[in-house]
Design a protein around this motif. Structure first.
Motif, mmCIF file in Angstrom:
data_model
loop_
_atom_site.group_PDB
_atom_site.id
_atom_site.type_symbol
_atom_site.label_atom_id
_atom_site.label_comp_id
_atom_site.label_asym_id
_atom_site.label_seq_id
_atom_site.Cartn_x
_atom_site.Cartn_y
_atom_site.Cartn_z
ATOM 1 N N GLU A 1 0.523 -1.187 0.251
ATOM 2 C CA GLU A 1 0.219 0.440 -0.145
ATOM 3 C C GLU A 1 1.317 1.610 -0.168
ATOM 4 O OE1 GLU A 1 -2.364 -0.193 3.735
ATOM 5 O OE2 GLU A 1 -4.390 -1.600 2.119
ATOM 6 N N ALA B 1 3.920 1.665 -0.941
ATOM 7 C CA ALA B 1 4.761 1.733 -2.485
ATOM 8 C C ALA B 1 3.234 2.025 -3.149
ATOM 9 C CB ALA B 1 5.438 0.283 -2.899
ATOM 10 N N ARG B 2 2.513 1.749 -3.410
ATOM 11 C CA ARG B 2 1.912 1.889 -4.445
ATOM 12 C C ARG B 2 1.516 3.347 -4.023
ATOM 13 N NH1 ARG B 2 -0.436 -1.793 -8.270
ATOM 14 N NH2 ARG B 2 -0.489 0.153 -9.035
ATOM 15 N N SER B 3 0.895 3.771 -3.633
ATOM 16 C CA SER B 3 0.320 4.971 -3.160
ATOM 17 C C SER B 3 1.151 6.203 -2.806
ATOM 18 C CB SER B 3 -0.559 5.404 -1.210
ATOM 19 O OG SER B 3 0.829 5.046 -0.554
ATOM 20 N N SER B 4 2.331 5.659 -3.638
ATOM 21 C CA SER B 4 3.574 6.856 -3.403
ATOM 22 C C SER B 4 3.535 6.811 -5.312
ATOM 23 C CB SER B 4 5.086 6.702 -3.336
ATOM 24 O OG SER B 4 5.380 5.023 -3.558
ATOM 25 N N GLY B 5 3.125 5.970 -5.923
ATOM 26 C CA GLY B 5 3.321 6.508 -7.197
ATOM 27 C C GLY B 5 3.737 4.851 -7.961
ATOM 28 N N LEU B 6 4.889 3.875 -7.406
ATOM 29 C CA LEU B 6 5.333 3.369 -8.245
ATOM 30 C C LEU B 6 4.381 2.348 -8.884
ATOM 31 C CD1 LEU B 6 8.159 2.185 -4.965
ATOM 32 C CD2 LEU B 6 8.204 3.299 -7.543
ATOM 33 N N THR B 7 4.524 1.512 -10.234
ATOM 34 C CA THR B 7 3.477 0.811 -10.397
ATOM 35 C C THR B 7 3.002 -0.721 -9.432
ATOM 36 O OG1 THR B 7 4.999 -0.153 -12.020
ATOM 37 C CG2 THR B 7 4.010 1.363 -12.363
ATOM 38 N N GLN C 1 7.455 -2.340 -9.901
ATOM 39 C CA GLN C 1 7.834 -1.649 -9.886
ATOM 40 C C GLN C 1 7.810 -1.822 -7.808
ATOM 41 O OE1 GLN C 1 7.528 1.929 -10.538
ATOM 42 N NE2 GLN C 1 9.009 2.542 -11.473
ATOM 43 N N ASN D 1 -1.270 5.829 -11.351
ATOM 44 C CA ASN D 1 -0.094 6.217 -10.900
ATOM 45 C C ASN D 1 0.184 7.612 -11.187
ATOM 46 O OD1 ASN D 1 0.410 3.530 -10.034
ATOM 47 N ND2 ASN D 1 0.713 2.721 -12.632
ATOM 48 N N VAL E 1 9.510 7.107 -9.749
ATOM 49 C CA VAL E 1 8.307 7.811 -10.142
ATOM 50 C C VAL E 1 8.813 9.040 -11.014
ATOM 51 C CG1 VAL E 1 6.098 7.813 -9.743
ATOM 52 C CG2 VAL E 1 7.104 6.322 -8.826
ATOM 53 N N ASN F 1 -7.243 8.135 -2.807
ATOM 54 C CA ASN F 1 -5.675 7.925 -3.588
ATOM 55 C C ASN F 1 -6.661 5.983 -4.180
ATOM 56 O OD1 ASN F 1 -5.301 6.060 -1.247
ATOM 57 N ND2 ASN F 1 -3.358 6.545 -1.034
ATOM 58 N N ARG G 1 -1.876 8.791 -8.201
ATOM 59 C CA ARG G 1 -0.631 8.981 -7.210
ATOM 60 C C ARG G 1 0.423 10.399 -6.442
ATOM 61 N NH1 ARG G 1 -1.795 2.546 -6.971
ATOM 62 N NH2 ARG G 1 -4.172 2.524 -5.630
ATOM 63 N N ARG G 2 0.927 10.880 -7.642
ATOM 64 C CA ARG G 2 2.315 11.356 -7.530
ATOM 65 C C ARG G 2 2.172 12.348 -6.672
ATOM 66 N NH1 ARG G 2 4.360 11.169 -13.959
ATOM 67 N NH2 ARG G 2 4.809 8.995 -14.209
ATOM 68 N N LEU H 1 -6.893 3.110 -2.797
ATOM 69 C CA LEU H 1 -6.522 1.779 -2.375
ATOM 70 C C LEU H 1 -7.773 1.188 -1.969
ATOM 71 C CD1 LEU H 1 -3.688 3.106 0.491
ATOM 72 C CD2 LEU H 1 -3.390 2.011 -1.694
ATOM 73 N N TYR I 1 11.331 -3.379 -5.523
ATOM 74 C CA TYR I 1 11.425 -2.169 -5.052
ATOM 75 C C TYR I 1 11.749 -2.745 -3.842
ATOM 76 C CZ TYR I 1 13.512 -0.684 -9.238
ATOM 77 O OH TYR I 1 13.792 0.001 -10.491
ATOM 78 N N TYR J 1 9.895 0.818 4.573
ATOM 79 C CA TYR J 1 10.428 0.091 4.254
ATOM 80 C C TYR J 1 11.288 -0.627 5.532
ATOM 81 C CZ TYR J 1 7.550 1.689 0.276
ATOM 82 O OH TYR J 1 6.827 2.618 -0.627
#
Lengths: 217, 242
Positions: A119, A121-127, A130, B73, B105, B48, B76-77, B50, A134, B89
């Motif tokens: 969540e 990772a995706r919410s930061s715009g990564l596909t 990706q 995507n 991104v 966004n 979401r940026r 989710l 990563y 992470y």
């Protein structure tokens, strides 16, 4: 007592077989890891068709004997006009077979990574891919090192299937030396020793990696 | 900036969001409060995508969030998100956590991304932790890194889903301070929280939810002094008088 003249007299053959077993194992290890990761991602990706394909692969391949998978490449493909030498056919079969098990191990590892990671990772715009590459997979790999090590050890031992189709591996040369000398037990004892030379360090290496990764967390 | 028109959401038979109509302007700070299970988090997570909505229309930054042709995507940026459990992470350092999305991104160079990351780490007050791993930080520090991570994408909107609920009381203040600073600078913020002091001080508007509905929307002075709805009154009396 064990007759050491066997290994002295046939050193070249043992070495050639050992070399090919190492080569087949390394190729299959790399190939099955990559293929296994792809299939694991197939099984988890938010695309129905891919889920189905991944599940079909795993259920089909892991539920038939390895030797039959190898036969598909060695006897089956020539029927379709593709002729592979025995080493290539054996290594391919081994790769395809092991990938099914590795896919399941990796899938379990991916599912063990907390949902919030995807969540974030995706919410930061990564596909999706990706995020997998990563964020999710690097964490999943740590989780799966011990079960993955088991699969790799199995893979090295399973490479002996090449012997059946004259794949020029350790097992093949073992059979050859045995039929030349009419000695069985001693010949295969040395074959076993060569397998141990591969699998024991692999086993220790996995243990070492496991401890090191545990510390880096 | 954010518009919900008659939005409904179902989880199977469970009706989580009921006829939501909500408009949030640029630069506004909206705090969503309500009892647990009232749909606050779901509402924020729809912004966004989710979570997907079942019916109605949701427009964010002039984009229909649930339209088939929307590049989610890309949308979401522009929307940073901070989670209750930080979701840093664990295998990456603080710096790597912050630079991942900008480099992958937006395609910003490693060097520039690092400079941006350091700028935001300064801003949230922990530049000295740049090379630490999340597990070496306190909860409050982790959450500030998560905020810096969101800001590094230079978003138009920041979403906060109970950002202080997993923190021990001593470190809640440091996270709220960062959020207050952000609000003062004009960031559009949607915050789900139980911190009534923060809501009162920072919010432009309070949205009170219960059982999937927005029951009341009012400026904080008005809401806290004189809630219109009986349910809101009950909720406030329970959480303020203990």
């Amino acid at each position: 007592m064990i007759d050491f003249s066997i290994i002295v007299d046939h050193w070249d053959m043992y070495m050639q077989g050992f070399g090919n077993t190492v080569k087949a194992s390394l190729l299959a290890l790399l190939g099955s890891l990559l293929l296994g990761i792809v299939i694991a991602v197939f099984r988890i990706a938010p695309v129905r068709l891919l889920n189905w394909l991944g599940a079909a692969y795993v259920e089909f391949i892991r539920n038939i004997p390895l030797i039959l998978v190898v036969f598909v490449f060695f006897f089956g493909l020539p029927a379709l006009g593709v002729r592979l030498d025995s080493f290539t056919a054996g290594t391919l079969g081994l790769t395809v077979y092991t990938a099914a098990f590795i896919a399941e191990v990796i899938r379990a590892g991916i599912l063990a990574v907390p949902k919030g990671q995807m969540e974030a990772a995706r919410s930061s715009g990564l596909t999706y891919l990706q995020a997998m590459r990563y964020v999710i997979l690097p964490q999943a790999i740590k989780i799966v090192i011990p079960p993955l090590g088991n699969q790799f050890i199995n893979l090295v031992k399973n490479s002996s299937v090449l012997g059946v189709i004259a794949g020029l591996d350790l097992m093949y040369f073992g059979d050859l030396i045995s039929s030349e000398t009419f000695v069985t037990f001693d010949v295969y004892i040395f074959v076993a020793v060569f397998y141990l030379v591969l699998t024991v360090p692999l086993s220790l290496g996995v243990g070492f990696l496991e401890r090191r990764l545990a510390r880096s967390r | 900036m954010i518009s919900f028109h008659q939005v409904n959401k179902h989880y199977g038979n469970f009706h989580v969001l009921k006829d939501i109509n909500l408009h949030i302007n640029q630069g506004e700070v909206v705090v969503i409060i309500g009892p647990s299970g009232s749909g606050k988090s779901t509402l924020v997570r729809c912004i966004n995508r989710l979570e997907t909505i079942t019916s109605g229309e949701l427009i964010v930054d002039n984009v229909k969030v649930n339209d088939k042709n929307t590049d989610i995507n890309k949308l979401r940026r522009n929307i940073g998100m901070v989670f209750q459990h930080f979701n840093l992470y664990p295998h990456k350092t603080v710096l790597q956590n912050i630079t991942l999305a900008p480099t992958k991104v937006l395609g910003i160079s490693e060097k520039e991304a690092k400079e941006t990351a350091m700028y935001y780490l300064e801003k949230v007050g922990i530049p000295d932790k740049a090379n630490a791993y999340p597990s070496e930080l306190s909860g409050g520090q982790q959450q500030r890194v998560a905020i810096a991570r969101g800001l590094a994408m230079n978003p138009k909107i920041m979403l906060f889903d109970e950002p202080t609920s997993a923190l021990d009381p001593e470190t809640i203040g440091e996270v709220l301070d960062v959020m207050k600073k952000l609000a003062k600078e004009g960031m559009t913020m949607v915050v789900v929280t139980h911190e009534m002091g923060f809501a009162r001080e920072v919010a432009d508007r309070i949205v009170f939810m219960d059982q999937g509905r927005i029951l009341e929307e009012a400026p904080p002075e008005e809401f806290f002094a004189n809630p219109r709805e009986e349910r809101a009154r009950l909720f406030l009396s329970r959480i303020l008088n203990h």
